[in-house]
Design an enzyme around this catalytic site. Structure first.
Site, PDB file in Angstrom:
ATOM      1  N   HIS A   1      -2.527   1.300   6.935  1.00  0.00           N
ATOM      2  CA  HIS A   1      -2.836   1.188   5.505  1.00  0.00           C
ATOM      3  C   HIS A   1      -3.072   2.589   4.922  1.00  0.00           C
ATOM      4  O   HIS A   1      -3.507   3.497   5.628  1.00  0.00           O
ATOM      5  CB  HIS A   1      -4.080   0.322   5.303  1.00  0.00           C
TER       6      HIS A   1
ATOM      7  N   HIS B   1      -6.051   1.685  -4.213  1.00  0.00           N
ATOM      8  CA  HIS B   1      -5.000   1.270  -3.283  1.00  0.00           C
ATOM      9  C   HIS B   1      -4.543  -0.143  -3.594  1.00  0.00           C
ATOM     10  O   HIS B   1      -5.252  -0.923  -4.240  1.00  0.00           O
ATOM     11  CB  HIS B   1      -5.504   1.350  -1.840  1.00  0.00           C
TER      12      HIS B   1
ATOM     13  N   CYS C   1       0.822  -1.223   0.000  1.00  0.00           N
ATOM     14  CA  CYS C   1       0.000   0.000   0.000  1.00  0.00           C
ATOM     15  C   CYS C   1       0.850   1.264   0.000  1.00  0.00           C
ATOM     16  O   CYS C   1       0.633   2.181  -0.801  1.00  0.00           O
ATOM     17  CB  CYS C   1      -0.960  -0.014   1.186  1.00  0.00           C
TER      18      CYS C   1
END
Length: 464
Positions: free
Chosen positions: A427, A439, A381
């Protein structure tokens, strides 16, 4: 006669000097030794105090590190709590998706069974697909009636097909939704594992720092105790030196009295030298007049120095005021420049942010690779956001937690713009507008588009 009196006076003064010097070497020798001891102890005291100060500094640094680690642990515990809440909600959504999937599956089966029963009924009554339209024509009262019955039969068959397809589609949608929720849950559980490892590391760091502080405290106490002992010894030596000095003064006083007494006797012996003494007195009075003049001159000089010092003080104050005014003007210019830069950045940020969001979507479907930073071969990520922003010349931190505190804060999702970084616990993703982010999600789903609120949003950061 005069020479005789002079010899007598010289003899008496010699006796006085010899008497005054008696006992002095004993006091001086002992005092010198004590002063050497005091100097040695002072040196050791300075060393002990320096060590104590160094230990105090190191202890303070360790305490600051401990405080920072404890603060990180508190934030981590809060993050874990948020993450656990997201996991529970995601499990509830998965359970509901399972229920919806089973319901859609039952509806599909019911529709399928209904269609089978209807086909079976038509077959058993001789209305199979090969004879259906012939029977309708033969039994019809008119051509219009035959057309109506044929159209009805066709619509009935189409209805069955549409309903069956509808329920099949609903079942497939629920299966996909369940799969997406399971991917999200997998992502959350991976983050939870990472946070647990971080918590273990922080607890180990805290224990280590606490042990270090205890060690410093022990060493510091020993150093202070040593310094205190040296200080006590120095005080004892100084007290002894003071006693010796007092004794020296007392001895000097007594000797001075003895000297005065003997001097008086010498003066009585030398009465005949009164004329010479009178002359000596006159010589002494003349320098006194010169001394008065010198004192008056010194007083005038001091007044001039005071006036000069006052003038210099006023000049320094004026210089400080001018420097302060210049600093204010520089600060105002810098503030105006910052406001202009902020206005320029705000007016152009939206366009660049949209370019970033659009560019990021070019890699949808590419793989997720833990620790990766390649938009084509695989990335995680934070590697995804870092690589996307790097394409536009922006340098982002590598870790998602650091990216979650980078740039400037955006107050609420309603103020979010394309290109903003959405930070969740452990994240990150890039906002593309209309409530969605792109993402690098999980190894099973790769880079994809997801609703921005699929998890609790910890912060929104603006880079451009």
């Amino acid at each position: 006669m005069k020479k005789r009196y002079t010899r007598i006076i010289s003899f008496v003064m010699s006796v006085i000097i010899l008497t005054a010097s008696e006992g002095q070497p004993v006091f001086a020798e002992k005092k010198d030794q004590l002063q050497q001891d005091a100097a040695t102890n002072q040196k050791k005291l300075n060393e002990a105090e320096s060590e104590a100060e160094s230990l105090e500094t190191e202890k303070g640094m360790a305490e600051e590190e401990l405080e920072a680690a404890q603060e990180q642990l508190v934030n981590l515990i809060a993050s874990v709590a948020i993450l656990e809440g997201d996991i529970e909600r995601k499990k509830e959504e998965i359970a509901q998706a399972e229920i919806d999937y089973e319901e859609a599956k039952r509806e599909e089966e019911r529709q399928y069974n209904t269609m089978r029963a209807r086909i079976k009924y038509m077959y058993e009554n001789g209305t199979t697909s090969s004879t259906e339209y012939i029977d309708i024509l033969l039994n019809a009262e008119s051509l219009t009636d035959a057309l109506n019955k044929a159209a009805y039969a066709e619509k009935l068959a189409e209805y069955d097909r549409n309903m069956l397809n509808k329920f099949i589609k609903a079942k497939e949608d629920e299966a996909e939704r369940k799969k997406a929720l399971e991917d999200d849950l997998s992502e959350l559980e991976e983050v939870q594992i990472d946070l647990e490892h971080s918590r273990e590391d922080l607890n180990a760091t805290i224990e280590e720092q606490q042990a270090t502080i205890e060690n410093f405290s022990s060493k510091l106490a020993a150093a202070k105790s040593e310094a205190k002992a040296y200080q006590k010894k120095i005080e004892e030596d100084n007290a002894e030196i003071a006693r010796i000095v007092a004794a020296e003064k007392e001895a000097a006083r007594k000797k001075a009295e003895e000297e005065a007494r003997k001097k008086k006797e010498a003066e009585e012996v030398a009465k005949k030298a009164a004329q010479e003494a009178s002359k000596t007195k006159q010589v002494t009075e003349n320098p006194a007049e010169e001394t008065g003049k010198a004192e008056e001159k010194t007083t005038n000089s001091e007044k001039e120095n005071v006036n000069t010092s006052k003038q210099e003080t006023e000049e320094r104050q004026e210089e400080k005021q001018e420097e302060k005014q210049e600093e204010v003007e520089v600060e105002e210019e810098e503030q105006e420049e910052q406001e202009e830069n902020h206005t320029s950045s705000s007016s152009s940020g939206g366009g660049r942010g949209s370019e970033i969001a659009s560019y990021a979507q070019n890699f949808i479907g590419n793989p997720y690779v833990a620790g990766g930073t390649s938009l084509t071969d695989g990335c995680d990520c934070s590697g995804f956001t870092q690589a996307v922003y790097s394409h536009f010349g922006y340098s982002l931190p590598r870790r998602s937690d650091d990216q979650g505190h980078y740039g400037s804060a955006v107050d609420g999702m309603e103020n979010a713009q394309p290109g903003d970084i959405f930070y969740y616990v452990g994240h990150v993703g890039i906002y593309i507008g209309n409530g969605y982010i792109v993402h690098a999600s999980t190894p099973s789903s790769g880079i994809k588009i997801t609703p921005a609120t699929y998890r609790s949003v910890a912060s929104i950061r603006r880079i451009v």
